[in-house]
Design an enzyme around this catalytic site. Structure first.
Site, short mmCIF file in Angstrom:
data_model
loop_
_atom_site.label_atom_id
_atom_site.label_comp_id
_atom_site.label_asym_id
_atom_site.label_seq_id
_atom_site.Cartn_x
_atom_site.Cartn_y
_atom_site.Cartn_z
N GLU A 33 -43.29 24.38 11.45
CA GLU A 33 -44.30 24.75 10.26
C GLU A 33 -45.30 25.86 10.78
O GLU A 33 -45.63 26.56 10.03
CB GLU A 33 -45.23 23.25 10.47
CG GLU A 33 -44.48 22.09 9.90
CD GLU A 33 -44.27 20.90 10.73
OE1 GLU A 33 -45.23 20.86 12.02
OE2 GLU A 33 -43.29 20.15 10.52
N ARG A 66 -46.42 18.42 6.80
CA ARG A 66 -47.11 19.59 7.33
C ARG A 66 -46.47 20.78 6.88
O ARG A 66 -47.11 21.80 6.85
CB ARG A 66 -47.11 19.69 8.69
CG ARG A 66 -48.02 18.56 9.47
CD ARG A 66 -47.83 18.25 11.05
NE ARG A 66 -47.48 19.49 11.91
CZ ARG A 66 -48.15 20.08 12.64
NH1 ARG A 66 -49.31 19.51 13.27
NH2 ARG A 66 -47.45 21.22 13.46
N HIS A 100 -54.08 35.62 -3.39
CA HIS A 100 -55.06 36.84 -3.21
C HIS A 100 -54.33 38.15 -3.38
O HIS A 100 -55.03 39.24 -3.59
CB HIS A 100 -55.46 36.79 -1.67
CG HIS A 100 -56.23 35.60 -1.29
ND1 HIS A 100 -56.33 35.09 -0.17
CD2 HIS A 100 -57.26 34.79 -2.02
CE1 HIS A 100 -57.11 33.98 0.19
NE2 HIS A 100 -57.55 33.85 -1.22
N ARG A 116 -52.31 32.81 -0.05
CA ARG A 116 -52.70 33.96 0.28
C ARG A 116 -51.75 34.98 -0.58
O ARG A 116 -52.21 36.16 -1.04
CB ARG A 116 -51.59 34.27 1.83
CG ARG A 116 -51.81 35.56 2.17
CD ARG A 116 -53.25 36.08 2.44
NE ARG A 116 -53.90 35.57 3.62
CZ ARG A 116 -55.06 35.09 3.74
NH1 ARG A 116 -55.54 35.37 2.66
NH2 ARG A 116 -55.73 34.51 4.68
N ASP A 137 -47.68 34.73 6.16
CA ASP A 137 -48.47 35.69 6.36
C ASP A 137 -47.91 37.11 6.42
O ASP A 137 -48.39 38.22 6.37
CB ASP A 137 -49.60 35.51 7.49
CG ASP A 137 -50.64 34.38 7.08
OD1 ASP A 137 -50.85 34.37 5.87
OD2 ASP A 137 -51.03 33.76 8.04
N SER A 178 -34.87 20.68 7.41
CA SER A 178 -33.51 20.08 7.74
C SER A 178 -32.83 20.40 6.10
O SER A 178 -31.41 20.42 6.19
CB SER A 178 -33.78 18.53 7.74
OG SER A 178 -34.18 18.01 6.51
N SER A 224 -43.18 21.01 14.70
CA SER A 224 -44.61 21.66 14.90
C SER A 224 -43.98 23.51 14.75
O SER A 224 -44.58 24.16 14.13
CB SER A 224 -45.13 21.69 16.16
OG SER A 224 -45.85 20.32 16.12
#
Length: 186
Positions: free
Chosen positions: A153, A47, A61, A58, A161, A89, A150
């Site tokens: 990620e 992930r 772009h 991005r 962003d 980790s 989670s």
């Protein structure tokens, strides 16, 4: 029954808390490395790799020459390039091997992770810490109610962003013009 809005709020609160605890100076150093690199390579697994691929897209772009390690059109890395490693980790085998190879070619290496004492430290020129819970359960980690890693990620993706928005502001990029870099074979 658990309600959607309750769970979404818990996740967004964790994410906001995490991003507020990322060091500005570390991010500024990463920005400097990205801006001075001819090419920016990304490596991670699972992930984390998905988040890194989104960041690479991005930045592309915004006119940055980005490549994901292993993609079929990946060029050679040189001493003018940067490898960004995503590994919470800092102990994941494949990114460690790739970071070592990048250093053998005199490339710069930036590690975005949660563990400042990791094996990746030996190969990193820049480290950006996302201070979240990892499988190592180190002190000063922001805990998460979410499964596994989670929060790391998610934070990595939003950090990417955030870097993009910072670049847009610094370079005074007109966002309407960014569409010329968007895929048009869709």
């Amino acid at each position: 029954m658990t309600h959607y809005h309750e769970s979404a709020k818990e996740i967004t609160n964790e994410l906001a808390n995490t991003l507020q605890n990322v060091n500005d100076e570390e991010v500024a150093l990463l920005m400097k490395e990205i801006s001075r690199a001819d090419k920016v390579f990304f490596v991670g697994v699972g992930r984390v790799l998905l988040s890194l691929k989104s960041i690479a897209k991005r930045l592309a772009h915004l006119g940055v020459n980005t490549y994901v390690v292993g993609q079929i059109t990946e060029p050679a890395i040189t001493d003018k390039d940067l490898l960004i490693v995503g590994s919470g980790s800092g102990e994941t085998a494949f990114p460690l091997i790739i970071a070592k190879k990048a250093k053998q070619h005199n490339a710069r290496v930036a590690h975005v992770g949660a563990n400042p004492e990791s094996s990746m430290r030996e190969f990193s020129d820049v480290f950006v810490r996302i201070p979240v819970s990892t499988k190592l359960n180190r002190p000063n980690e922001i805990p998460s109610i979410q499964p596994m890693t989670s929060l790391f990620e998610q934070s990595l993706l939003v950090l990417g962003d955030t870097l993009a928005l910072m670049m847009i502001k610094e370079q005074d990029i007109d966002m309407k013009n960014l569409w010329e870099y968007h895929a048009n074979l869709e």
